[in-house]
Design a protein around this motif. Sequence first.
Motif, PDB file in Angstrom:
ATOM      1  N   CYS B 493       0.827  -1.211   0.000  1.00 32.25           N
ATOM      2  CA  CYS B 493       0.000   0.000   0.000  1.00 32.25           C
ATOM      3  C   CYS B 493       0.860   1.259   0.000  1.00 32.25           C
ATOM      4  O   CYS B 493       0.358   2.352  -0.214  1.00 32.25           O
ATOM      5  CB  CYS B 493      -0.914   0.016   1.214  1.00 32.25           C
ATOM      6  N   SER B 495       2.084   2.830   2.402  1.00 32.27           N
ATOM      7  CA  SER B 495       1.929   3.719   3.561  1.00 32.27           C
ATOM      8  C   SER B 495       3.262   3.923   4.269  1.00 32.27           C
ATOM      9  O   SER B 495       3.581   5.026   4.711  1.00 32.27           O
ATOM     10  CB  SER B 495       0.908   3.144   4.541  1.00 32.27           C
ATOM     11  N   ARG B 498       5.292   6.443   2.707  1.00 29.42           N
ATOM     12  CA  ARG B 498       4.732   7.789   2.838  1.00 29.42           C
ATOM     13  C   ARG B 498       4.963   8.384   4.212  1.00 29.42           C
ATOM     14  O   ARG B 498       5.036   9.600   4.362  1.00 29.42           O
ATOM     15  CB  ARG B 498       3.231   7.760   2.530  1.00 29.42           C
ATOM     16  N   ALA B 529       1.566   2.602  10.712  1.00 29.37           N
ATOM     17  CA  ALA B 529       0.747   2.970   9.556  1.00 29.37           C
ATOM     18  C   ALA B 529       0.388   1.766   8.701  1.00 29.37           C
ATOM     19  O   ALA B 529      -0.428   1.878   7.801  1.00 29.37           O
ATOM     20  CB  ALA B 529       1.494   3.999   8.708  1.00 29.37           C
TER      21      ALA B 529
END
Lengths: 218, 659, 288
Positions: B493, B495, B498, B529
Amino acid sequence: MIVVRRKPIDEILKMVGRHTRVMLVGCNTCAAVSLAGGQKEVDTLIELLSLAASRKGFSVEFSDAILERQCEPEFIEKLDSQGYDAILSLGCGAGVATLAGDNDKPVYPALDTLFIGSAQGFASWQAECSACGSCVLGETCGICPTTRCAKGILNGPCGGVKDGTCELGDRPCAWVEIYDRLESLGRIDDFGKTMPAKDNSISARCCEWDMTKEGDDS
Amino acid sequence: MSNIPPHKASEADKDRVFAPCRARCPVHIDVPGYLSAVAEGRFTDALEIVMQRNPLPSVCGRVCLRPCEEGCRRCNLDEPVAIAALKRAAADHGAYPLPRPMGTRPERVAIIGSGPTGLTAAHDLAQLGMKVTLFEEKPKLGGMLRYGIPNYRLPDDALDRDIGHIVSLGVETITGVRVGRDLNLDELAQTFDAVLIAAGLQGSRSVPIDGAHLPQVMTALDFLERSASGEKLDLGERVVVVGGGNVAMDVARTAIRQHAQSVDVICLESRDEMPASEHEIEDATLEGANVHCSWGPHAVIGDENVCALDTVRCTSIFDSEKRFAPEFDESELRRFEADTIILAIGQSADVGDLGINLTHRGSPIVDPVTLRTSHEGIYAAGDVVTGPTRIIDAIAHGHRAAAAIFGALVDDWSLLRELDLENTVLGEIPPHMSEMLETRRRIQMETVPFYEAIKNWGEIEEGYTEYEAAREAQRCLGCTTGARLAQEKCASCLSCMRVCPHGAPGVHVGGYMYFDMEACHACGTCASACPGSAISIEGCSPDEMVLRVQRALASPTIDQTIAFVCGHTRNALETLDPNARIVTVSCLLRVDESTVLQAFRSGAGRVAFSECDTGTCRFPHALKLVAQRERSIVSALTQIGMGDSFRIVGPASDEEAPS
Amino acid sequence: MNLHDALSSGTFAVTSEVGPPKGTDVSEMLASAEILRGRVHALNVTDNQAAVMRLCTLAACIHLKNAGHDAVYQVTCRDRNRLAMQSDLLGAASFGITNVLALTGDHIVVGDHPAAKSVFDYESVQLLETIVDLKGGRDAAGNELHGVPDFTIGAVVTPDAKPFRPQLAKFEKKVRAGATYFQTQAVYDPESFTSFSAYARGLGVKILAGVVVLRSAGMARFMNKNIPGIEVPQALIDQLEASNDPVQTGIEITARFIEQVRSECDGVHVMAVGAEHLVPRILDAAGL
């Protein structure tokens, strides 16, 4: 990607509260990526539902499972839900539908399916596509007016745009963005072309797709 | 001679990446692991981690020469983490593990000598369930740790805590018995399945000079042992110490405490060449010792009353091939008046009476892998074999001896193989990351001022308080303890990419994630996350967090609040109910929503988040995410009517609820 | 004289507006229209303005028509699809209601039924094209009509929109789609309005300047802040602030504005915004 969001707990509890053994099934594709249906969210929801259920005097037992993609029957085959009397799906609408179609017990949605979107950094997504079946992104430099404009206008900004912001106040005006992008690409003349109203019969008949892909059905 | 089946390094072995601190430690203590526990105030957990590899935490926390700290990746940033002092903090503030040997075995092992090697071997073999008997010539256990290291550096009670734990594993101890003199080694070998000679270096080297036999001349070992035994020695006013190593410094400082008026330390080496640690030389100087470099003892002059050491200028001590070959300039002489002369010029093995084959230096000849001597069932390890080494090397040798003996007696060589596993060492901090890391100086430990210290034998270093220890441990960059990815759970994903401010996570073509361990410093943001629970941080898995909550709930206090406290601040603690059940974490991001909810399910009445303030926060990039987490917890709890069961305290919060 | 005649004869056109009631009692609406009888060429009838549900525009237009007024039938795309809009337009024409003003419409979520489904099957440009089609005797699907409506086709424009260039491009599309006259969003700066008007009239369309009388400095500030495309200059706000009778001042400001732009446009559209009784005074002051 399909962007999803968890429903309010009360709403979920109303669906599953009458059962005694409920299996929460996460989806490790879109739902996980939009931070609503992965293992962590499944674990959190189990805790939350258990707390909420015990406060309401329900006696429900929850357990967890994760499928790679809920919208694929082959993945669902691997799910062993024996001994459970209901399934709570943490997948998108397609996931819930596929699980439900493949099951002899009730399947409930824990999530609301919002849109097809793109990631905007961590935990932030933007709607990009409404799956209308008649794409105009070529004329609009990749900014979908059907999705990004609140009114789905195809021919330029309405009078509600204020300092480049939509009259709903929650997004930049798609048509101001399209204008700027056309201009930066030297295509501003294209802005003057009037786009006809959408042919809505395409999306009305899109269910044909669940049978064939053109040319593949020989 | 070696009969261990060959062993090929497996793929898993090659993946073993050690932080440089851990790699440099001869026993490979999981340094980042215990530092992260200390950082969270979990001293007992920290002590347990240390003791998995080092049974002498209290000792090494004080007197280890700390090769680990030279490797600390902070060296390039500011200064190394006080790794040894934090080991001491773990031993000072943590509880020693309860003795839990792994079952019982029939094998009996005798160990000769209770210094670091003997104690370690005894610990390991007893832990493995064997019956261990420890023979010690001196009245008390500890060897050089007790009789060679002065009390102001290593007090008896500190040593006794380590020894007490080892003995509690069921080790039988026989003191005041010298094998070779009071007992025959052969008899021992017949009674026991194995015998380990870990006698250390009990002989003192002398110098072949005139007057060395005079009664005013004594050896360092003799002097230190008598001092350590509490004997009050009449040294006269002037003491001359010969030697430039740490033992010479110990002797000088001990002589000062034995009321010598002046102490002159004479050594062959120039100041830069002195083998003693820099801080030992500084401390000795501070306490009043005068260090005279580049002088070689020439003759002891005098009779039974008056005495002096004549020295000549030493012009060099090593030849072109770095061998010890001192050169002197006989024309430059200096006389040092002395009432007592103490020779601290080295020790030697003293095991001639055991009847085993020895090298020309008097050490037992052993197989380098199995440490077996010329006799079946008889092993030798530690300084008696290797010559003088650091304490931590002696401990490492103790492990090797235990593993070898276990291998031979049980025919299971896995422990010995493990000791020789290859490891990869984590590289330096990447430049982009050093730019992002803030410098933070080491927390200075309280010490007794030198003018007070010389008045008695009390320990000089006072050790860190719990708070100081946690703050110092928070300087650790968490090398190698960071993100671990379970690829099969990963949804790609992104995440992690990020939220990581250091660029540690990356993605390969095909969507496979990876982590650059050199850039990761274990803040845990990515794990928090990760929607798939695919990333874990050492010590902070969901299961471990649940365990910590349950431990906190089991503590005997009336308040039913579980307070997750960020370890980077203490003022937050003061705003909490003193009865709250505290779970300290390195960052509140490590507390998942489900951990909070589970706390309620486990019986917590309320949950509080005690935030760090932005000034002390070690992971400022996480602040926004912590706020996000708090909002989502509040929202979830509000939905089930428990909104007021969650409270946020601390300087970073503006929504403080009344208690 | 009705609006169509005023526009085609070059007479300075004056329009205002009335809002249909929430309910069936049309008396107040007719009373508002009555005080403007003879003063305006036509009255706009809003279409669920601001997405607030009211009596249907077509019915209101018929009431006005029956009372002898010329009505401008506002059609928005928010609540009806292309079938409904076309059939309503044909219905309007069958009653002789031929002034139409095509708008996209405010979004449904700003109104009193925010949960309703927005239609937006068309938007203003496409609606204009369809009205032109109807006028040409065919519906949007190309089918022939029996009985062809005649429409005077209008649209709206916001001369002070920010940013302006996309708005201008949209305006040009509306011109090309067949709008012949435009009522503008409220304008206050004569200079910027006349430069827009000059350009627009160059394209062959009629421009009616939109005016909203300012009744206080607070109202001016509120509009600047909240209404898209409205720019009340600070000097006017200061003038209202300093005034003992801000309503009178507001009327004077409006009258002055009309005088200043009168020669540069084709008419004026006076929006009452809840103060219909002031419209005659404004017209008096402007000499209309």
